[in-house]
Design a protein around this motif. Sequence first.
Motif, PDB file in Angstrom:
ATOM      1  N   GLN A 101       0.822  -1.212   0.000  1.00  0.00           N
ATOM      2  CA  GLN A 101       0.000   0.000   0.000  1.00  0.00           C
ATOM      3  C   GLN A 101       0.855   1.261   0.000  1.00  0.00           C
ATOM      4  O   GLN A 101       0.419   2.297  -0.520  1.00  0.00           O
ATOM      5  CB  GLN A 101      -0.928  -0.006   1.217  1.00  0.00           C
ATOM      6  CG  GLN A 101      -2.088  -0.990   1.113  1.00  0.00           C
ATOM      7  CD  GLN A 101      -2.991  -0.677  -0.069  1.00  0.00           C
ATOM      8  OE1 GLN A 101      -3.477   0.446  -0.224  1.00  0.00           O
ATOM      9  NE2 GLN A 101      -3.210  -1.670  -0.916  1.00  0.00           N
ATOM     10  N   SER A 104       1.307   2.053  -3.465  1.00  0.00           N
ATOM     11  CA  SER A 104       0.069   2.133  -4.237  1.00  0.00           C
ATOM     12  C   SER A 104      -0.190   3.538  -4.776  1.00  0.00           C
ATOM     13  O   SER A 104      -0.091   4.533  -4.041  1.00  0.00           O
ATOM     14  CB  SER A 104      -1.115   1.697  -3.355  1.00  0.00           C
ATOM     15  OG  SER A 104      -2.343   1.983  -3.984  1.00  0.00           O
ATOM     16  N   GLN A 106      -3.105   4.522  -5.760  1.00  0.00           N
ATOM     17  CA  GLN A 106      -4.379   4.927  -5.183  1.00  0.00           C
ATOM     18  C   GLN A 106      -4.171   5.624  -3.840  1.00  0.00           C
ATOM     19  O   GLN A 106      -4.832   6.623  -3.542  1.00  0.00           O
ATOM     20  CB  GLN A 106      -5.291   3.705  -5.014  1.00  0.00           C
ATOM     21  CG  GLN A 106      -5.801   3.097  -6.310  1.00  0.00           C
ATOM     22  CD  GLN A 106      -6.763   4.016  -7.041  1.00  0.00           C
ATOM     23  OE1 GLN A 106      -7.347   4.927  -6.466  1.00  0.00           O
ATOM     24  NE2 GLN A 106      -6.921   3.794  -8.340  1.00  0.00           N
ATOM     25  N   GLN A 107      -3.260   5.096  -3.045  1.00  0.00           N
ATOM     26  CA  GLN A 107      -2.977   5.730  -1.759  1.00  0.00           C
ATOM     27  C   GLN A 107      -2.374   7.116  -1.969  1.00  0.00           C
ATOM     28  O   GLN A 107      -2.715   8.076  -1.252  1.00  0.00           O
ATOM     29  CB  GLN A 107      -2.005   4.859  -0.951  1.00  0.00           C
ATOM     30  CG  GLN A 107      -2.619   3.603  -0.367  1.00  0.00           C
ATOM     31  CD  GLN A 107      -3.544   3.895   0.798  1.00  0.00           C
ATOM     32  OE1 GLN A 107      -3.621   5.018   1.304  1.00  0.00           O
ATOM     33  NE2 GLN A 107      -4.275   2.886   1.222  1.00  0.00           N
ATOM     34  N   ARG A 108      -1.513   7.253  -2.933  1.00  0.00           N
ATOM     35  CA  ARG A 108      -0.895   8.554  -3.203  1.00  0.00           C
ATOM     36  C   ARG A 108      -1.944   9.555  -3.674  1.00  0.00           C
ATOM     37  O   ARG A 108      -1.949  10.713  -3.258  1.00  0.00           O
ATOM     38  CB  ARG A 108       0.208   8.401  -4.249  1.00  0.00           C
ATOM     39  CG  ARG A 108       1.289   7.414  -3.847  1.00  0.00           C
ATOM     40  CD  ARG A 108       2.342   7.266  -4.934  1.00  0.00           C
ATOM     41  NE  ARG A 108       3.254   6.165  -4.643  1.00  0.00           N
ATOM     42  CZ  ARG A 108       4.331   5.889  -5.346  1.00  0.00           C
ATOM     43  NH1 ARG A 108       4.640   6.626  -6.406  1.00  0.00           N
ATOM     44  NH2 ARG A 108       5.113   4.871  -5.025  1.00  0.00           N
ATOM     45  N   PHE A 111      -4.049  10.671  -0.793  1.00  0.00           N
ATOM     46  CA  PHE A 111      -3.321  11.599   0.069  1.00  0.00           C
ATOM     47  C   PHE A 111      -3.292  12.992  -0.540  1.00  0.00           C
ATOM     48  O   PHE A 111      -3.525  13.991   0.155  1.00  0.00           O
ATOM     49  CB  PHE A 111      -1.895  11.088   0.285  1.00  0.00           C
ATOM     50  CG  PHE A 111      -1.065  11.968   1.172  1.00  0.00           C
ATOM     51  CD1 PHE A 111      -1.168  11.874   2.537  1.00  0.00           C
ATOM     52  CD2 PHE A 111      -0.176  12.884   0.620  1.00  0.00           C
ATOM     53  CE1 PHE A 111      -0.398  12.685   3.371  1.00  0.00           C
ATOM     54  CE2 PHE A 111       0.588  13.701   1.438  1.00  0.00           C
ATOM     55  CZ  PHE A 111       0.480  13.599   2.816  1.00  0.00           C
ATOM     56  N   TYR A 169       1.866  10.697   5.288  1.00  0.00           N
ATOM     57  CA  TYR A 169       1.536   9.664   4.299  1.00  0.00           C
ATOM     58  C   TYR A 169       1.631   8.270   4.908  1.00  0.00           C
ATOM     59  O   TYR A 169       0.743   7.437   4.705  1.00  0.00           O
ATOM     60  CB  TYR A 169       2.481   9.779   3.103  1.00  0.00           C
ATOM     61  CG  TYR A 169       2.243   8.722   2.050  1.00  0.00           C
ATOM     62  CD1 TYR A 169       1.080   8.719   1.287  1.00  0.00           C
ATOM     63  CD2 TYR A 169       3.181   7.716   1.831  1.00  0.00           C
ATOM     64  CE1 TYR A 169       0.864   7.747   0.334  1.00  0.00           C
ATOM     65  CE2 TYR A 169       2.963   6.737   0.874  1.00  0.00           C
ATOM     66  CZ  TYR A 169       1.804   6.765   0.127  1.00  0.00           C
ATOM     67  OH  TYR A 169       1.583   5.790  -0.819  1.00  0.00           O
ATOM     68  N   GLN A 172      -1.315   7.753   7.084  1.00  0.00           N
ATOM     69  CA  GLN A 172      -2.532   7.486   6.310  1.00  0.00           C
ATOM     70  C   GLN A 172      -2.566   6.037   5.841  1.00  0.00           C
ATOM     71  O   GLN A 172      -3.603   5.371   5.928  1.00  0.00           O
ATOM     72  CB  GLN A 172      -2.591   8.410   5.098  1.00  0.00           C
ATOM     73  CG  GLN A 172      -3.743   8.058   4.142  1.00  0.00           C
ATOM     74  CD  GLN A 172      -3.625   8.741   2.802  1.00  0.00           C
ATOM     75  OE1 GLN A 172      -3.874   9.938   2.732  1.00  0.00           O
ATOM     76  NE2 GLN A 172      -3.266   8.007   1.758  1.00  0.00           N
ATOM     77  N   VAL A 173      -1.451   5.544   5.337  1.00  0.00           N
ATOM     78  CA  VAL A 173      -1.403   4.165   4.864  1.00  0.00           C
ATOM     79  C   VAL A 173      -1.644   3.194   6.018  1.00  0.00           C
ATOM     80  O   VAL A 173      -2.384   2.213   5.882  1.00  0.00           O
ATOM     81  CB  VAL A 173      -0.049   3.876   4.188  1.00  0.00           C
ATOM     82  CG1 VAL A 173       0.099   2.394   3.883  1.00  0.00           C
ATOM     83  CG2 VAL A 173       0.074   4.687   2.895  1.00  0.00           C
ATOM     84  N   SER A 176      -5.287   3.294   6.796  1.00  0.00           N
ATOM     85  CA  SER A 176      -6.062   2.686   5.716  1.00  0.00           C
ATOM     86  C   SER A 176      -5.991   1.167   5.762  1.00  0.00           C
ATOM     87  O   SER A 176      -7.000   0.472   5.609  1.00  0.00           O
ATOM     88  CB  SER A 176      -5.545   3.194   4.361  1.00  0.00           C
ATOM     89  OG  SER A 176      -6.194   2.553   3.293  1.00  0.00           O
TER      90      SER A 176
END
Length: 353
Positions: A101, A104, A106-108, A111, A169, A172-173, A176
């Motif tokens: 992740q 990833s 999508q994660q970026r 964010f 970041y 957040q990961v 998530s």
Amino acid sequence: MTSEQASLNVQSASQRPFADDEIDLAQLFAKIWSRKWWVVVISGVVTALAMLYVLFAKPTYQAEVFLMPPTSADLQELNIQTKHLTHSVSVETVYKKVLDQLRSKQQRRAFVLAASSNQADLNTEEQTVHQSFSSLSVNIPKKKKALVFSSVSLNGPDADSVAETLNRYVAQVQASVAEDLAVDVLEERDRKLVQLQSQVKIKRELAKTQREDRVAQLEEAYTIAMAVGIDKLNGKSVGSVSGQNINIVNADTLFMRGSDALGAEIEVLKSRASDDPFIKGLRGLQEGIANLKAISIDRSKLHPVRIDFNAVTPKNPIKPKRRLIVAASLVLGVMLGLFVVLVVPTRKEEIGV
């Protein structure tokens, strides 16, 4: 010619190339020395240009977060052992999910969108994602050391910003992944709940149908008992057949119980509020449903990765490397100056003097 004279001639001939080489080297050195200021000026110009570049080049800073795999206690909330639900996850699986992740896209994107006020232009969004995280790097050790530690780094032009961005970041990961793991458990719990609730519904519907069938059988037997005048199990009509072995539970001979008993059972069955106490296995299913509903995931106790060391504000940029650039430019300037001195002819050489 004597032998001594021949020997002297041979020795002088063998020493002549060395003498010529010494003369050539001396001439070369003299040429360089006579034009030494060319070397000084050229190397000075190259070094000055390098220093200007170093002075005005935009610095790049690097922040790094060090990660450790979670412990079993960090994932205790996900390990559930009940009669109707068994769920467990391994440390290796969760740690790999976090590392995946972190890379990833999508994660970026999520964010950047969370930090951006303008989310309308998709092209701008994609460009921002690329610019912000193009230097993001997840450093994973060799496979045999995959559970020791890893790190994730990010480059940026501002020392304070790059450290703060990377820490947010990673957080957040982590949140998530924790949410995804919790949702997986809760979705599995909900599927089991639906199955058990469906079984309870089927059992209740079947019990209701069986009760209605029983009422229909009793009503038919009641009609027959009334017709033949059997009101009690020990009545006169029963006595006339007392010598026979009659099974009054059988539907065909149910009327032999008498109209009083049949009518009373019919009334009780019709007025029954719930069939639950009479459904076999229902309480076990209801207990399972109650246990499943009691399952919850405390996200605050769930840690899919351990932060070994958060990113701190870097003191020095990773590029440009000022000392290395200046030193390399100085060497390059000297080499370029020597090249010019040796290749470009002097004025005397041009006129053939």
